[in-house]
Write an enzyme that holds these catalytic residues in place. Sequence first.
Site, mmCIF file in Angstrom:
data_model
loop_
_atom_site.group_PDB
_atom_site.id
_atom_site.type_symbol
_atom_site.label_atom_id
_atom_site.label_comp_id
_atom_site.label_asym_id
_atom_site.label_seq_id
_atom_site.Cartn_x
_atom_site.Cartn_y
_atom_site.Cartn_z
ATOM 1 N N CYS A 158 0.949 -1.514 -0.280
ATOM 2 C CA CYS A 158 0.177 0.308 0.015
ATOM 3 C C CYS A 158 0.643 1.319 -0.142
ATOM 4 O O CYS A 158 2.227 1.050 0.231
ATOM 5 C CB CYS A 158 -1.260 -0.202 1.087
ATOM 6 S SG CYS A 158 0.381 0.166 3.105
ATOM 7 N N CYS A 205 3.727 1.398 2.368
ATOM 8 C CA CYS A 205 4.553 1.387 2.473
ATOM 9 C C CYS A 205 5.753 1.755 1.558
ATOM 10 O O CYS A 205 6.626 1.565 2.068
ATOM 11 C CB CYS A 205 4.606 -0.468 2.079
ATOM 12 S SG CYS A 205 2.891 -0.703 2.571
ATOM 13 N N ASP A 260 11.460 27.682 -30.981
ATOM 14 C CA ASP A 260 12.780 28.125 -32.035
ATOM 15 C C ASP A 260 12.950 27.735 -33.526
ATOM 16 O O ASP A 260 11.770 27.247 -33.623
ATOM 17 C CB ASP A 260 14.251 26.910 -31.538
ATOM 18 C CG ASP A 260 15.517 27.054 -32.494
ATOM 19 O OD1 ASP A 260 15.856 28.981 -33.266
ATOM 20 O OD2 ASP A 260 15.578 26.195 -32.786
ATOM 21 N N ASP A 288 15.945 22.428 -31.158
ATOM 22 C CA ASP A 288 16.899 21.004 -31.452
ATOM 23 C C ASP A 288 18.482 21.899 -31.341
ATOM 24 O O ASP A 288 19.497 20.233 -31.484
ATOM 25 C CB ASP A 288 16.433 21.133 -32.869
ATOM 26 C CG ASP A 288 16.882 21.586 -33.682
ATOM 27 O OD1 ASP A 288 17.263 23.200 -33.212
ATOM 28 O OD2 ASP A 288 17.544 21.166 -35.175
ATOM 29 N N ASP A 331 20.730 26.817 -27.991
ATOM 30 C CA ASP A 331 18.650 25.898 -27.182
ATOM 31 C C ASP A 331 18.874 25.943 -25.786
ATOM 32 O O ASP A 331 17.995 25.862 -25.444
ATOM 33 C CB ASP A 331 17.943 25.551 -28.103
ATOM 34 C CG ASP A 331 17.385 25.985 -29.538
ATOM 35 O OD1 ASP A 331 17.285 27.098 -29.667
ATOM 36 O OD2 ASP A 331 17.478 25.218 -30.482
#
Length: 754
Positions: A15, A18, A435, A632, A636
């Site tokens: 549960c 725990c 971008d 990319d 960036d």
Amino acid sequence: MREQLIRLTIDGMRCAGCVSKVEAALNGVAGVRRASINLVDRTATVELEGAADAQAANALIAAVQAAGYDASTQQGAEDIAQQQQAEQQQFRALLKRSLLAGAVGAPLLINLFLHDLPTTTAAPRLWLLIAAITLATMRYAGGHFYLAAWRALTHHSATMDTLIATGTGTAWLYSVAIILWPTIVPEAVAGMGRHAYFDAALIIIALINLGHALELRARGKTSEAIRRLIGLQAEQARVVRDDSEISLPIAEIVPGDLIRVRPGEKIPVDGEVMEGASSVDESMLTGEPIPVHKSPGDTVVGGTINGSGSFLYTAQHVGADSVLARIIEMVRNAQASKPRIGRIVDRVAGVFVPTVLIIALLTALIWLNFGPQPRISFALLAAMTVVIIACPCALGLATPISLIVGIGKAAEFGILIRKGEALERAAKLTTMVLDKTGTVTEGRPAVTDLIGEQPERILQLAAALESGSEHPLAAAIVAKAEAAQLPRSVCEDFRAESGRGVRGVVDGHQLLLGNATMMAAGSVTLPDSITAQCNALAEQTKTPILLACDGAFLGIIAVADPIKQDAKTAIAQMQAAGLKVVMLTGDHHRTAQAVAAEVGISHIFAEVTPADKARKVAELQAAGEIVGMVGDGINDAPALSRADVGFAIGAGTDVAIAAADVTLMRSSLTALLTAIEISRATLRNIKQNLFGAFIYNTLGIPVAAGALYPLLGLMLNPMLAGAAMAMSSVTVVSNANRLRLFRPQSERTKDAPC
């Protein structure tokens, strides 16, 4: 020091209570940066400050054992297969236990209505025999509950097992006491008070075991994404050695091996094509069904499917270094992570069981002091029903079960989410910063115009200067010079100036190549006509790149980068979904405006440096926006790290991907929209689960305590409480599994006929 990960399989967790105990134990080990527990697959992912060696693993296992649980290390894909096999065995064992407890308890339950057996006072020996049979059945069918409850008690804690063991154990002890000493209940109220609750104890154990079995079966479906990824791995490879082909397990492949792939075969490991050509289905990697043509010099990825051609390729990345292995590891780590809402639930669950035990004790005391006769029987029923109905199984499963399905669903569409926090934040984004180059545009620009008195000389010098650069615009200039077969000069003292351009020495001449800011920094005077030409090119979505030689302006190279086919549609869908879209670029302002106008973006920041990109993101955040950033390139990376959620285009650089929270394996803005849709659907599913779990316990506990008795004369039967508790977990898991059928609107739109 680079952080290391150790993944453990935890045995004994049942549960959410725990979870907090195991996490606290692991976080208390020296050198642990952070530990995260996944209740769904019973694993722990531990980030270490030092090396993930055997000594560190042993220290973590010892800490888990000291908390009252067992642990073992996980190595990789083979552990998932073993775990699946173990879960199947556990499912069968739970069903057997449930059937046995139900078979023994059902006749006793039927007797409650038919009264075929004599009473406990009329036949005490018979009922003592029934007590012994019940005890043996409880030991076999529910022994794991009692053992776990005892272990929790010895470690001064309480878990779900504590509640089950307390409720069913009390019922058995009370029933035996009634058989041995019937006078503890006054004769006037002996009818109900002298009832033996063996049936309740057995049926509760049967129902809870059945619920756990159904939960386990439903839970297994949530990890199908990982199992499918593992299933993509090839088992054998056809290796060319000494002019002959031999079949080897992929575990024996080493970098440099020459591998032959025949039509329709699965590509074994990552590598580079050396000879031959074919089309490869990379949908497992990108989510795109269109095959990709491969020829010498192209890279191929292990797990993708070869088409009708045949080729030879050299193995480059094998084992844990392969793309597929890294994808599997990223998905597993993300599924093991925990969003903020999950950590809050764990803190609540950590005190839930002790609170329930206190409520059950108070309930018993109230019935003993203020309830009707037989008070002891009412007190037992109410207290037992409270502890049974309040087990926090559903509460603990609500968040991780949805997270696992959601992250797996994202992986199906080529979207890799690094952590649960990113999935949660992506659902709340208000602004998306894009971008330009490689995100809105294809990122594969080409030279369109050479303006100046010596066009070939301009191109030759610019290509020599850009030969050491990895920028897409530089690649376009070099490619144009190579196509024209111009002689290559050597560049010396090359320097790149972020957001401006590059400089260097070619054939003894000091060259500057970049934007107007670069020219101004080099004290190069630009004629008004050149500025007008730059503006005209920019209005045509072409990027003007200025070249100066020894302080004098020499000419213009115009480069155009085509806009991605799906950019305009995807941006319109983002805006329709309530997102403010901003374009951020280091390119010329007029070029940025032209691109933005074509795709429907009204907010633009142009001619910005990488540091400025991160600063602009911070400004938007300061204005109250929750910002996503898509890029990319290396430039960036600062902005991706600064954003609330960073999205890296998969075709971009490793630096951008490492800085981002989400990687889009397809270089498509539609994939970005898909990621946001999946995150919103997942967060919605988590909230549904939590609402159901909290409402269940909020309403269930008062009813179990007897709140309806003064009004309607109704008491909740403990067996019904057991059934409700078991089914609550199954309901949560089933609701989470609905996500497996979710199909984002962006994908449905893409697949729609024209």
